[in-house]
Design an enzyme around this catalytic site. Structure first.
Site, PDB file in Angstrom:
ATOM      1  N   GLU A 298      -2.503  -2.985  24.182  1.00 37.91           N
ATOM      2  CA  GLU A 298      -2.108  -1.579  24.252  1.00 37.91           C
ATOM      3  C   GLU A 298      -3.017  -0.813  25.201  1.00 37.91           C
ATOM      4  O   GLU A 298      -4.235  -1.050  25.195  1.00 37.91           O
ATOM      5  CB  GLU A 298      -2.146  -0.954  22.856  1.00 37.91           C
ATOM      6  CG  GLU A 298      -1.099  -1.526  21.924  1.00 37.91           C
ATOM      7  CD  GLU A 298      -1.168  -0.931  20.519  1.00 37.91           C
ATOM      8  OE1 GLU A 298      -0.237  -1.180  19.748  1.00 37.91           O
ATOM      9  OE2 GLU A 298      -2.155  -0.233  20.203  1.00 37.91           O
TER      10      GLU A 298
ATOM     11  N   ALA B  50       3.560   6.118  15.678  1.00 36.02           N
ATOM     12  CA  ALA B  50       4.235   6.329  14.391  1.00 36.02           C
ATOM     13  C   ALA B  50       3.512   7.371  13.554  1.00 36.02           C
ATOM     14  O   ALA B  50       4.126   8.100  12.778  1.00 36.02           O
ATOM     15  CB  ALA B  50       4.325   5.008  13.627  1.00 36.02           C
TER      16      ALA B  50
ATOM     17  N   THR C 232       5.006  -1.418  12.541  1.00 34.22           N
ATOM     18  CA  THR C 232       4.286  -0.168  12.801  1.00 34.22           C
ATOM     19  C   THR C 232       2.833  -0.293  12.359  1.00 34.22           C
ATOM     20  O   THR C 232       2.155   0.717  12.169  1.00 34.22           O
ATOM     21  CB  THR C 232       4.946   1.016  12.063  1.00 34.22           C
ATOM     22  OG1 THR C 232       5.053   0.706  10.668  1.00 34.22           O
ATOM     23  CG2 THR C 232       6.326   1.323  12.620  1.00 34.22           C
TER      24      THR C 232
ATOM     25  N   ILE D  28       1.896   3.316   2.459  1.00 35.83           N
ATOM     26  CA  ILE D  28       3.010   3.407   3.408  1.00 35.83           C
ATOM     27  C   ILE D  28       4.201   2.622   2.884  1.00 35.83           C
ATOM     28  O   ILE D  28       5.336   3.117   2.861  1.00 35.83           O
ATOM     29  CB  ILE D  28       2.592   2.891   4.798  1.00 35.83           C
ATOM     30  CG1 ILE D  28       1.535   3.805   5.410  1.00 35.83           C
ATOM     31  CG2 ILE D  28       3.808   2.799   5.727  1.00 35.83           C
ATOM     32  CD1 ILE D  28       0.908   3.258   6.678  1.00 35.83           C
TER      33      ILE D  28
ATOM     34  N   SER E 175       2.161  -9.016  -1.111  1.00 34.19           N
ATOM     35  CA  SER E 175       0.842  -8.399  -1.005  1.00 34.19           C
ATOM     36  C   SER E 175      -0.213  -9.466  -1.190  1.00 34.19           C
ATOM     37  O   SER E 175       0.086 -10.605  -1.582  1.00 34.19           O
ATOM     38  CB  SER E 175       0.683  -7.302  -2.063  1.00 34.19           C
ATOM     39  OG  SER E 175       0.897  -7.826  -3.359  1.00 34.19           O
ATOM     40  N   ARG E 176      -1.464  -9.106  -0.885  1.00 34.50           N
ATOM     41  CA  ARG E 176      -2.565 -10.065  -0.982  1.00 34.50           C
ATOM     42  C   ARG E 176      -2.712 -10.607  -2.399  1.00 34.50           C
ATOM     43  O   ARG E 176      -2.939 -11.781  -2.609  1.00 34.50           O
ATOM     44  CB  ARG E 176      -3.871  -9.410  -0.538  1.00 34.50           C
ATOM     45  CG  ARG E 176      -4.498 -10.077   0.661  1.00 34.50           C
ATOM     46  CD  ARG E 176      -5.778  -9.407   1.066  1.00 34.50           C
ATOM     47  NE  ARG E 176      -5.749  -7.957   0.927  1.00 34.50           N
ATOM     48  CZ  ARG E 176      -6.709  -7.174   1.393  1.00 34.50           C
ATOM     49  NH1 ARG E 176      -7.744  -7.699   1.990  1.00 34.50           N
ATOM     50  NH2 ARG E 176      -6.643  -5.873   1.250  1.00 34.50           N
TER      51      ARG E 176
ATOM     52  N   HIS F 139       2.721   3.220  19.931  1.00 33.45           N
ATOM     53  CA  HIS F 139       1.735   3.369  18.855  1.00 33.45           C
ATOM     54  C   HIS F 139       1.562   4.845  18.484  1.00 33.45           C
ATOM     55  O   HIS F 139       0.450   5.375  18.430  1.00 33.45           O
ATOM     56  CB  HIS F 139       0.391   2.749  19.244  1.00 33.45           C
ATOM     57  CG  HIS F 139      -0.452   2.378  18.052  1.00 33.45           C
ATOM     58  ND1 HIS F 139      -1.354   1.342  18.074  1.00 33.45           N
ATOM     59  CD2 HIS F 139      -0.540   2.918  16.800  1.00 33.45           C
ATOM     60  CE1 HIS F 139      -1.964   1.255  16.894  1.00 33.45           C
ATOM     61  NE2 HIS F 139      -1.476   2.202  16.109  1.00 33.45           N
TER      62      HIS F 139
ATOM     63  N   GLY G  99       0.809  -1.217   0.000  1.00 28.27           N
ATOM     64  CA  GLY G  99       0.000   0.000   0.000  1.00 28.27           C
ATOM     65  C   GLY G  99       0.839   1.262   0.000  1.00 28.27           C
ATOM     66  O   GLY G  99       2.035   1.247  -0.306  1.00 28.27           O
TER      67      GLY G  99
END
Length: 314
Positions: A261, A282, A230, A157, A176-177, A280, A155
Site C-alpha cells: 500500500e 473503510a 477490510t 467489527i 475466531s481464535r 484502505h 470482534g
C-alpha cells in the site's frame, strides 16, 4: 507538547475535539505531515514528543530520529505498521484505540459486499458511457438475503456486521481464535470456508495469519463465492486470489486493503472487472476522526500527568 500527526489532514479540519481539549500548561502543538512526504517527516521527527500514526510504516530508523518521542498513538487498531521492538528499546509507549472505527468499517464491508454482488462499479461505468441498458447476462447480480456469510473474526467489527447482515436476511457464520463449539454459528476455519457464499476478513495481521487465505484455502470456497477484505491485505494471498477470480471460479472480491500500500497500478487485481477496490479507507469517516481525536487527546493529557494510558499496547 509537540504532536506530529502523520497523515495529510489538519486535525482541526475534522472537528473541535482537540482544539479546546488541551492539558493545562501543556498546550498541544499539533503539526501534520503527509504520509508520502518523507523529507518533511524527517525534519519534524526530532521535535516530536507524540506521533499520531495512521498507515505509513513507522520503522526503527524513524523512531531513532525522534529522541524526544514518548508516545506513538495509533489512530485505529492494527499496530503491525509500528516497529514495536524498536519502540520498547527506546522506552516509547505505544497505544491504540480498539473499537473507534468499528462502525465505519462494518458499514464499508457491507457496502463492498453489495457493490460486488450487484456489479456497481461496472454499471456505473456503463451508465456514464451512455450504455446502461441493456445489461449483459453476466452482469445480473444477486442478493445478500439467503446467502451464507462467513466472518473471519469475532470482534466488534464482526459483531456489528453480523447484526446488519442478519437484518438483511443473510445467514452468518464466524470463526475466531478461541473455539466456541457451544455456539451453532461458530465453525472451524476450513468448515466455515466450505459453507460460505461470501467470506469477510476481520482479523489482525500476524505471523500466524499472513496468507491465511492461501491457494488451498481459497479453493475450499464454493464456486461463485466472493471474498471481502477490510482488515489487512497480506491475510489473503493476492496472487492466488487473482487467479481464482480470473478463472471465474470465484465470482468477485471487494478489497479495501492490499499486500502493498498504496496499491501499485500494476497489481493484477486492478485489471479484473469483478473486483471492487478502495484505498484502505473503510475507517475514514468524520465520526471516526472525532472518536480518534477524543482518545488521542486524552492520552496526551494522561502522558503529561504521568497517568496510565488508555489501550496501551507496549
Amino acid at each position: 507538547m509537540r504532536v506530529l500527526l502523520h497523515y495529510d489532514m489538519d486535525y482541526t479540519d475534522v472537528g473541535d475535539t482537540a482544539t479546546d481539549d488541551t492539558v493545562p500548561g501543556t498546550d498541544l502543538d499539533v503539526v501534520s505531515c503527509a504520509e508520502e512526504d518523507d523529507e518533511r517527516f524527517a525534519k519534524l521527527l526530532p521535535d516530536a514528543e507524540v506521533i499520531w500514526h495512521v498507515l505509513r510504516p513507522l520503522t526503527a530508523d524513524d523512531i531513532a530520529r525522534a529522541p524526544r518521542l514518548r508516545l506513538i498513538q495509533k489512530l485505529g487498531t492494527g499496530v503491525n505498521t509500528i516497529d514495536l521492538d524498536a519502540a520498547a528499546e527506546r522506552g516509547v509507549a505505544v497505544a491504540n484505540m480498539p473499537g473507534t472505527n468499528a462502525q465505519a468499517v462494518a458499514e464499508t464491508t457491507l457496502l463492498l459486499m453489495l457493490a460486488t454482488l450487484r456489479r456497481v462499479v461496472t454499471f456505473d461505468a456503463r451508465t456514464r458511457e451512455g450504455r446502461g441498458w441493456p445489461a449483459d447476462r453476466a452482469l445480473v447480480g444477486g442478493e445478500l438475503s439467503g446467502r451464507t456469510v462467513g466472518l473471519l473474526g469475532g470482534g466488534q467489527i464482526a459483531g456489528l456486521l453480523r447484526g446488519m447482515l442478519e437484518a438483511i436476511g443473510a445467514t452468518v457464520l464466524y470463526t475466531s481464535r478461541r473455539p466456541r463449539p457451544g455456539d451453532p454459528s461458530w465453525r472451524e476455519l476450513d468448515d466455515l470456508l466450505r459453507a460460505s457464499d461470501i467470506v469477510s476478513v476481520h482479523i489482525p495481521l500476524t505471523g500466524e495469519t499472513h496468507h491465511l487465505l492461501d491457494r488451498d484455502r481459497l479453493a475450499l470456497l464454493p464456486p461463485g463465492a466472493i471474498v471481502v477484505n477490510t482488515a489487512r491485505g497480506a491475510i489473503v494471498d493476492e496472487s492466488a486470489l487473482a487467479e481464482a477470480l480470473a478463472s471465474g471460479r470465484l465470482a468477485g472480491a471487494g478489497l479495501d486493503v492490499f499486500e502493498r500500500e498504496p496499491v501499485p497500478a500494476g497489481n493484477p487485481l486492478l485489471d479484473l472487472g469483478n473486483v471492487v477496490v478502495m484505498p484502505h479507507v473503510a475507517w475514514l469517516t468524520r465520526e471516526t476522526w472525532d472518536r480518534y481525536f477524543t482518545v488521542a487527546v486524552e492520552n496526551c493529557r494522561r502522558l503529561a500527568r504521568g497517568e496510565e494510558l488508555l489501550h496501551r499496547v507496549r
